[in-house]
Motif scaffolding. Structure first.
Motif, PDB file in Angstrom:
ATOM      1  N   ARG A 202      -1.251  -1.814  -9.716  1.00 25.20           N
ATOM      2  CA  ARG A 202      -0.768  -3.191  -9.609  1.00 25.20           C
ATOM      3  C   ARG A 202      -0.284  -3.503  -8.193  1.00 25.20           C
ATOM      4  O   ARG A 202      -0.158  -4.666  -7.816  1.00 25.20           O
ATOM      5  N   TRP A 203       0.045  -2.463  -7.415  1.00 26.62           N
ATOM      6  CA  TRP A 203       0.607  -2.681  -6.086  1.00 26.62           C
ATOM      7  C   TRP A 203      -0.352  -2.329  -4.956  1.00 26.62           C
ATOM      8  O   TRP A 203      -0.024  -2.530  -3.781  1.00 26.62           O
ATOM      9  N   GLY A 204      -1.497  -1.791  -5.291  1.00 30.66           N
ATOM     10  CA  GLY A 204      -2.452  -1.446  -4.252  1.00 30.66           C
ATOM     11  C   GLY A 204      -3.852  -1.352  -4.806  1.00 30.66           C
ATOM     12  O   GLY A 204      -4.035  -1.000  -5.990  1.00 30.66           O
ATOM     13  N   PRO A 205      -4.869  -1.654  -4.021  1.00 27.83           N
ATOM     14  CA  PRO A 205      -6.254  -1.583  -4.498  1.00 27.83           C
ATOM     15  C   PRO A 205      -6.670  -0.152  -4.783  1.00 27.83           C
ATOM     16  O   PRO A 205      -6.116   0.809  -4.239  1.00 27.83           O
ATOM     17  N   LEU A 206      -7.666  -0.010  -5.652  1.00 29.21           N
ATOM     18  CA  LEU A 206      -8.132   1.304  -6.068  1.00 29.21           C
ATOM     19  C   LEU A 206      -8.580   2.151  -4.884  1.00 29.21           C
ATOM     20  O   LEU A 206      -8.390   3.368  -4.872  1.00 29.21           O
TER      21      LEU A 206
ATOM     22  N   PRO B 104       0.795  -1.232   0.000  1.00 29.03           N
ATOM     23  CA  PRO B 104       0.000   0.000   0.000  1.00 29.03           C
ATOM     24  C   PRO B 104       0.830   1.286   0.000  1.00 29.03           C
ATOM     25  O   PRO B 104       0.535   2.208  -0.765  1.00 29.03           O
ATOM     26  N   LEU B 105       1.849   1.364   0.845  1.00 27.14           N
ATOM     27  CA  LEU B 105       2.638   2.595   0.902  1.00 27.14           C
ATOM     28  C   LEU B 105       3.378   2.841  -0.403  1.00 27.14           C
ATOM     29  O   LEU B 105       3.489   3.988  -0.868  1.00 27.14           O
ATOM     30  N   PHE B 106       3.893   1.794  -1.000  1.00 24.15           N
ATOM     31  CA  PHE B 106       4.573   1.920  -2.285  1.00 24.15           C
ATOM     32  C   PHE B 106       3.586   2.375  -3.357  1.00 24.15           C
ATOM     33  O   PHE B 106       3.892   3.244  -4.184  1.00 24.15           O
ATOM     34  N   ALA B 107       2.376   1.796  -3.347  1.00 24.15           N
ATOM     35  CA  ALA B 107       1.346   2.181  -4.309  1.00 24.15           C
ATOM     36  C   ALA B 107       0.954   3.645  -4.132  1.00 24.15           C
ATOM     37  O   ALA B 107       0.778   4.384  -5.109  1.00 24.15           O
ATOM     38  N   ILE B 108       0.822   4.098  -2.886  1.00 22.73           N
ATOM     39  CA  ILE B 108       0.480   5.490  -2.614  1.00 22.73           C
ATOM     40  C   ILE B 108       1.582   6.425  -3.125  1.00 22.73           C
ATOM     41  O   ILE B 108       1.313   7.462  -3.743  1.00 22.73           O
ATOM     42  N   GLY B 109       2.840   6.046  -2.887  1.00 16.24           N
ATOM     43  CA  GLY B 109       3.953   6.860  -3.370  1.00 16.24           C
ATOM     44  C   GLY B 109       3.968   6.954  -4.890  1.00 16.24           C
ATOM     45  O   GLY B 109       4.192   8.035  -5.454  1.00 16.24           O
ATOM     46  N   LEU B 110       3.708   5.833  -5.565  1.00 20.73           N
ATOM     47  CA  LEU B 110       3.648   5.846  -7.022  1.00 20.73           C
ATOM     48  C   LEU B 110       2.522   6.748  -7.516  1.00 20.73           C
ATOM     49  O   LEU B 110       2.689   7.513  -8.479  1.00 20.73           O
ATOM     50  N   ARG B 111       1.374   6.673  -6.857  1.00 25.12           N
ATOM     51  CA  ARG B 111       0.228   7.474  -7.293  1.00 25.12           C
ATOM     52  C   ARG B 111       0.487   8.969  -7.076  1.00 25.12           C
ATOM     53  O   ARG B 111       0.131   9.790  -7.925  1.00 25.12           O
ATOM     54  N   LEU B 112       1.104   9.322  -5.953  1.00 20.99           N
ATOM     55  CA  LEU B 112       1.419  10.727  -5.696  1.00 20.99           C
ATOM     56  C   LEU B 112       2.409  11.263  -6.727  1.00 20.99           C
ATOM     57  O   LEU B 112       2.276  12.398  -7.210  1.00 20.99           O
TER      58      LEU B 112
END
Length: 310
Positions: free
Chosen positions: A241-245, A15-23
């Protein structure tokens, strides 16, 4: 919007990696949209922006594939959906770029936040998902925010720009559905590669009619649009791919911070009070829709035989 009985997702979640990618994706896309407005002021036609955005993205896509060892994954599993994603994506890109040309950055961004609202409507009408009073209430709240922000009788914003921005949000909702379908079988690099590759031939034909010479500043802006757009697209797709929507989607609302700051720095434009009020309602609507979707998905996973309205 997932179907009523979604296939199990066995991919690892970070989740944290996915959030960082999205930001990071949101920051890149904010730069891209603001730069489109600058390029338009330098006399660049919208079709040129689309063509050079895709053309300049190609080297970055190739580099991403090479570094990730993904050359063997270029072969698509679902070319039909790639083609549909290209058509819808190009139309949506043109509309979203047009919104930033016609409207101030903060207002164009805020109207773009109606995407989850359109997603809910499409899920109910076309996917026949059960949609209850909670999500329909959120839809009405979001459209109320648009009315408060735009103030149709005030003449603050051109209605053409508002219509273009709303149409862009609608197309973005379609793209999101297609990306989620592709993300189940395709890697991020594969999705971005085929979107870029399939879009260049029709845009190249259009350049025969709209292409023109530019000064060095305009070429620099076009290059920045391509690089920022490609980086944002790769990061956006990878985040899913690394975190849910439900986790990564709220990060998109940080866009308004970037576009407001850039609009103030470049054009000395600051949103009106009604823009902030409308933005708060639209963001609350989108977040509530995302939360209800997350709750409904968990219920379906636990008891797949029972339908729960959202």
């Amino acid at each position: 919007m997932p179907a009523s009985s979604p296939a199990p997702d066995n991919r690892p979640h970070r989740p944290l990696f996915a959030i960082g990618l999205r930001l990071a994706a949101v920051a890149c896309l904010s730069v891209m949209f603001v730069t489109v407005r600058l390029a338009s002021q330098h006399g660049v036609h919208l079709l040129e922006v689309l063509f050079y955005r895709q053309l300049a993205a190609m080297p970055l896509v190739f580099a991403y594939l090479a570094m990730s060892g993904g050359w063997q994954h270029i072969r698509p599993n679902r070319m039909g959906i790639h083609a549909s994603r290209t058509v819808v994506g190009l139309v949506g890109m043109a509309l979203n770029f047009g919104a930033f040309i016609l409207l101030p950055p903060a207002e164009a961004t805020t109207i773009g936040f109606t995407m989850p609202i359109f997603g809910t409507i499409m899920a109910a009408l076309f996917l026949h998902e059960p949609t209850g009073i909670h999500r329909w209430g959120a839809v009405l709240l979001g459209f109320l925010g648009v009315v408060i922000m735009v103030q149709p009788d005030s003449g603050h914003f051109p209605m053409l720009g508002v219509a273009v921005a709303l149409a862009g949000a609608f197309n973005t909702a379609l793209v999101s559905i297609l990306l989620r379908q592709l993300g189940r079988t395709e890697k991020a690099g594969t999705i971005v590669f085929w979107f870029t590759a399939l879009s260049l031939p029709p845009l190249g034909i259009g350049m025969l009619f709209f292409g023109q010479a530019h000064d060095l500043a305009a070429w620099g802006l076009l290059t920045l649009i391509g690089i920022a757009g490609a980086a944002g697209q790769i990061l956006l797709t990878a985040a899913l791919r690394w975190g849910p929507l439900s986790i990564v989607l709220p990060m998109d609302y940080s866009t308004i911070l970037w576009t407001t700051l850039l609009g103030w720095m470049l054009w000395n434009v600051w949103p009106m009070d009604t823009t902030w009020i409308g933005a708060a309602l639209i963001i609350a609507s989108g977040l509530y829709i995302a939360w209800r979707e997350h709750v409904r998905a968990r219920r379906v996973t636990v008891t797949p035989a029972v339908q729960h309205p959202g």
